[in-house]
Motif scaffolding. Sequence first.
Motif, PDB file in Angstrom:
ATOM      1  N   GLY A  26       0.807  -1.213   0.000  1.00 30.26           N
ATOM      2  CA  GLY A  26       0.000   0.000   0.000  1.00 30.26           C
ATOM      3  C   GLY A  26       0.837   1.258   0.000  1.00 30.26           C
ATOM      4  N   GLN A  27       1.971   1.200   0.661  1.00 29.78           N
ATOM      5  CA  GLN A  27       2.865   2.366   0.683  1.00 29.78           C
ATOM      6  C   GLN A  27       3.298   2.730  -0.733  1.00 29.78           C
ATOM      7  OE1 GLN A  27       3.753   4.250   3.341  1.00 29.78           O
ATOM      8  NE2 GLN A  27       5.094   5.561   2.147  1.00 29.78           N
ATOM      9  N   LYS A  28       3.660   1.714  -1.517  1.00 27.29           N
ATOM     10  CA  LYS A  28       4.141   1.959  -2.884  1.00 27.29           C
ATOM     11  C   LYS A  28       3.008   2.312  -3.852  1.00 27.29           C
ATOM     12  CE  LYS A  28       8.571   1.431  -3.053  1.00 27.29           C
ATOM     13  NZ  LYS A  28       9.336   2.628  -3.265  1.00 27.29           N
ATOM     14  N   THR A  29       1.887   1.600  -3.759  1.00 26.78           N
ATOM     15  CA  THR A  29       0.835   1.755  -4.770  1.00 26.78           C
ATOM     16  C   THR A  29      -0.213   2.804  -4.438  1.00 26.78           C
ATOM     17  OG1 THR A  29      -0.510  -0.015  -3.816  1.00 26.78           O
ATOM     18  CG2 THR A  29       1.102  -0.642  -5.513  1.00 26.78           C
ATOM     19  N   ILE A  30      -0.372   3.117  -3.164  1.00 32.50           N
ATOM     20  CA  ILE A  30      -1.417   4.058  -2.750  1.00 32.50           C
ATOM     21  C   ILE A  30      -0.824   5.322  -2.126  1.00 32.50           C
ATOM     22  CG2 ILE A  30      -3.476   4.396  -1.321  1.00 32.50           C
ATOM     23  CD1 ILE A  30      -3.933   2.247  -3.416  1.00 32.50           C
ATOM     24  N   VAL A  31      -0.027   5.154  -1.084  1.00 34.87           N
ATOM     25  CA  VAL A  31       0.442   6.301  -0.299  1.00 34.87           C
ATOM     26  C   VAL A  31       1.381   7.201  -1.095  1.00 34.87           C
ATOM     27  CG1 VAL A  31       1.715   7.016   1.756  1.00 34.87           C
ATOM     28  CG2 VAL A  31       0.071   5.144   1.893  1.00 34.87           C
ATOM     29  N   GLU A  32       2.407   6.622  -1.702  1.00 31.83           N
ATOM     30  CA  GLU A  32       3.368   7.465  -2.421  1.00 31.83           C
ATOM     31  C   GLU A  32       2.718   8.253  -3.558  1.00 31.83           C
ATOM     32  OE1 GLU A  32       6.842   5.122  -3.316  1.00 31.83           O
ATOM     33  OE2 GLU A  32       7.252   4.794  -1.184  1.00 31.83           O
ATOM     34  N   PRO A  33       1.879   7.637  -4.403  1.00 35.78           N
ATOM     35  CA  PRO A  33       1.188   8.449  -5.420  1.00 35.78           C
ATOM     36  C   PRO A  33       0.246   9.489  -4.807  1.00 35.78           C
ATOM     37  CG  PRO A  33       1.101   6.134  -6.022  1.00 35.78           C
ATOM     38  CD  PRO A  33       1.662   6.213  -4.629  1.00 35.78           C
ATOM     39  N   PHE A  34      -0.426   9.122  -3.717  1.00 36.80           N
ATOM     40  CA  PHE A  34      -1.336  10.052  -3.055  1.00 36.80           C
ATOM     41  C   PHE A  34      -0.589  11.286  -2.546  1.00 36.80           C
ATOM     42  CE2 PHE A  34      -2.753  11.337   1.243  1.00 36.80           C
ATOM     43  CZ  PHE A  34      -3.908  12.013   0.884  1.00 36.80           C
ATOM     44  N   LEU A  35       0.594  11.101  -1.991  1.00 37.59           N
ATOM     45  CA  LEU A  35       1.346  12.227  -1.453  1.00 37.59           C
ATOM     46  C   LEU A  35       1.806  13.193  -2.543  1.00 37.59           C
ATOM     47  CD1 LEU A  35       3.415  10.463   1.345  1.00 37.59           C
ATOM     48  CD2 LEU A  35       1.417  11.965   1.612  1.00 37.59           C
ATOM     49  N   GLU A  36       1.838  12.743  -3.781  1.00 35.86           N
ATOM     50  CA  GLU A  36       2.230  13.597  -4.901  1.00 35.86           C
ATOM     51  C   GLU A  36       1.067  14.437  -5.434  1.00 35.86           C
ATOM     52  OE1 GLU A  36       5.389  13.949  -5.872  1.00 35.86           O
ATOM     53  OE2 GLU A  36       5.891  12.554  -4.252  1.00 35.86           O
ATOM     54  N   ASP A  40      -5.258  20.315  -0.550  1.00 33.12           N
ATOM     55  CA  ASP A  40      -5.096  21.001   0.720  1.00 33.12           C
ATOM     56  C   ASP A  40      -4.285  20.135   1.691  1.00 33.12           C
ATOM     57  OD1 ASP A  40      -6.148  23.225   2.646  1.00 33.12           O
ATOM     58  OD2 ASP A  40      -6.552  21.303   3.664  1.00 33.12           O
ATOM     59  N   LYS A  41      -3.259  20.719   2.305  1.00 33.00           N
ATOM     60  CA  LYS A  41      -2.383  19.946   3.189  1.00 33.00           C
ATOM     61  C   LYS A  41      -3.113  19.431   4.426  1.00 33.00           C
ATOM     62  CE  LYS A  41       2.136  21.471   1.810  1.00 33.00           C
ATOM     63  NZ  LYS A  41       3.463  21.853   2.230  1.00 33.00           N
ATOM     64  N   GLY A  42      -4.105  20.169   4.880  1.00 35.43           N
ATOM     65  CA  GLY A  42      -4.887  19.698   6.025  1.00 35.43           C
ATOM     66  C   GLY A  42      -5.652  18.428   5.686  1.00 35.43           C
ATOM     67  N   VAL A  43      -6.295  18.420   4.519  1.00 33.08           N
ATOM     68  CA  VAL A  43      -7.032  17.236   4.077  1.00 33.08           C
ATOM     69  C   VAL A  43      -6.057  16.079   3.847  1.00 33.08           C
ATOM     70  CG1 VAL A  43      -8.463  16.270   2.225  1.00 33.08           C
ATOM     71  CG2 VAL A  43      -8.894  18.602   3.056  1.00 33.08           C
ATOM     72  N   LYS A  44      -4.947  16.376   3.179  1.00 29.98           N
ATOM     73  CA  LYS A  44      -3.948  15.347   2.908  1.00 29.98           C
ATOM     74  C   LYS A  44      -3.398  14.773   4.217  1.00 29.98           C
ATOM     75  CE  LYS A  44      -1.080  15.836  -0.588  1.00 29.98           C
ATOM     76  NZ  LYS A  44       0.094  16.182  -1.436  1.00 29.98           N
ATOM     77  N   GLY A  45      -3.167  15.633   5.194  1.00 35.19           N
ATOM     78  CA  GLY A  45      -2.647  15.173   6.478  1.00 35.19           C
ATOM     79  C   GLY A  45      -3.603  14.246   7.190  1.00 35.19           C
ATOM     80  N   VAL A  46      -4.887  14.582   7.162  1.00 38.24           N
ATOM     81  CA  VAL A  46      -5.889  13.724   7.805  1.00 38.24           C
ATOM     82  C   VAL A  46      -5.944  12.365   7.113  1.00 38.24           C
ATOM     83  CG1 VAL A  46      -8.360  13.416   8.217  1.00 38.24           C
ATOM     84  CG2 VAL A  46      -7.282  15.611   8.721  1.00 38.24           C
ATOM     85  N   LEU A  47      -5.976  12.351   5.789  1.00 39.85           N
ATOM     86  CA  LEU A  47      -6.037  11.082   5.060  1.00 39.85           C
ATOM     87  C   LEU A  47      -4.776  10.247   5.265  1.00 39.85           C
ATOM     88  CD1 LEU A  47      -7.749  12.294   1.775  1.00 39.85           C
ATOM     89  CD2 LEU A  47      -8.773  10.982   3.641  1.00 39.85           C
ATOM     90  N   ALA A  49      -2.792  10.363   7.919  1.00 41.17           N
ATOM     91  CA  ALA A  49      -2.865   9.845   9.290  1.00 41.17           C
ATOM     92  C   ALA A  49      -3.838   8.667   9.370  1.00 41.17           C
ATOM     93  CB  ALA A  49      -3.284  10.950  10.256  1.00 41.17           C
ATOM     94  N   CYS A  50      -4.968   8.771   8.684  1.00 41.64           N
ATOM     95  CA  CYS A  50      -5.943   7.664   8.673  1.00 41.64           C
ATOM     96  C   CYS A  50      -5.340   6.402   8.083  1.00 41.64           C
ATOM     97  CB  CYS A  50      -7.203   8.067   7.910  1.00 41.64           C
ATOM     98  SG  CYS A  50      -8.243   9.233   8.804  1.00 41.64           S
ATOM     99  N   TRP A  51      -4.523   6.556   7.040  1.00 38.83           N
ATOM    100  CA  TRP A  51      -3.846   5.403   6.444  1.00 38.83           C
ATOM    101  C   TRP A  51      -3.010   4.685   7.510  1.00 38.83           C
ATOM    102  CZ3 TRP A  51      -3.926   2.734   2.004  1.00 38.83           C
ATOM    103  CH2 TRP A  51      -2.915   1.798   1.829  1.00 38.83           C
ATOM    104  N   HIS A  52      -2.259   5.446   8.268  1.00 44.60           N
ATOM    105  CA  HIS A  52      -1.407   4.833   9.283  1.00 44.60           C
ATOM    106  C   HIS A  52      -2.215   4.305  10.463  1.00 44.60           C
ATOM    107  CE1 HIS A  52       2.316   5.471   7.257  1.00 44.60           C
ATOM    108  NE2 HIS A  52       1.991   6.734   7.027  1.00 44.60           N
ATOM    109  N   MET A  53      -3.336   4.933  10.754  1.00 40.20           N
ATOM    110  CA  MET A  53      -4.219   4.409  11.801  1.00 40.20           C
ATOM    111  C   MET A  53      -4.768   3.035  11.405  1.00 40.20           C
ATOM    112  SD  MET A  53      -6.135   7.957  12.880  1.00 40.20           S
ATOM    113  CE  MET A  53      -7.512   7.128  13.615  1.00 40.20           C
ATOM    114  N   VAL A  54      -5.076   2.867  10.131  1.00 41.96           N
ATOM    115  CA  VAL A  54      -5.536   1.561   9.653  1.00 41.96           C
ATOM    116  C   VAL A  54      -4.418   0.531   9.796  1.00 41.96           C
ATOM    117  CG1 VAL A  54      -6.291   0.259   7.617  1.00 41.96           C
ATOM    118  CG2 VAL A  54      -7.319   2.484   8.125  1.00 41.96           C
ATOM    119  N   SER A  55      -3.188   0.912   9.471  1.00 39.03           N
ATOM    120  CA  SER A  55      -2.053  -0.014   9.654  1.00 39.03           C
ATOM    121  C   SER A  55      -1.955  -0.450  11.110  1.00 39.03           C
ATOM    122  CB  SER A  55      -0.740   0.651   9.235  1.00 39.03           C
ATOM    123  OG  SER A  55      -0.717   0.938   7.877  1.00 39.03           O
TER     124      SER A  55
END
Length: 127
Positions: A26-36, A40-47, A49-55
């Motif tokens: 997920g880090q390679k296929t979802i998170v890294e593309p998402f971070l690019e 809005d940085k606030g929205v991106k930060g919440v999402l 953080a949620c990714w890592h909360m799921v982990s």
Amino acid sequence: MTIINGWWFVAGLLCTFTAFVHLLAGQKTIVEPFLEVSMDKGVKGVLFACWHMVSITLFVYALALLWAGFEPLNLTLIGLISVQFVLSALTFVAVCRYLFPHKHWFVLPQSILLMPIGVLGLIGCLV
């Protein structure tokens, strides 16, 4: 140590596998593309953080299910964890049907791993 509930133990093994798939693939296929993506940085930060909360949740649930395979843990607790996995799998199916109405439900294949964890856990509650 002797396994006293094989259903919960196998659910725990599958949950451990799922946690590592989430974290590594997920880090390679979802998170890294998402971070690019520009958003809005606030929205991106919440999402993010949620990714890592799921982990974290997947690893904690994996530990609980594995432990429950060896120790008679609270049936209600394991039942609720199992229901959460079933509902999460159904959420992916529903979101897929909403976003991709003319495609197969496995466009978002997460339910393939989540549903068996929940079903195995629920079966373990019944035996």
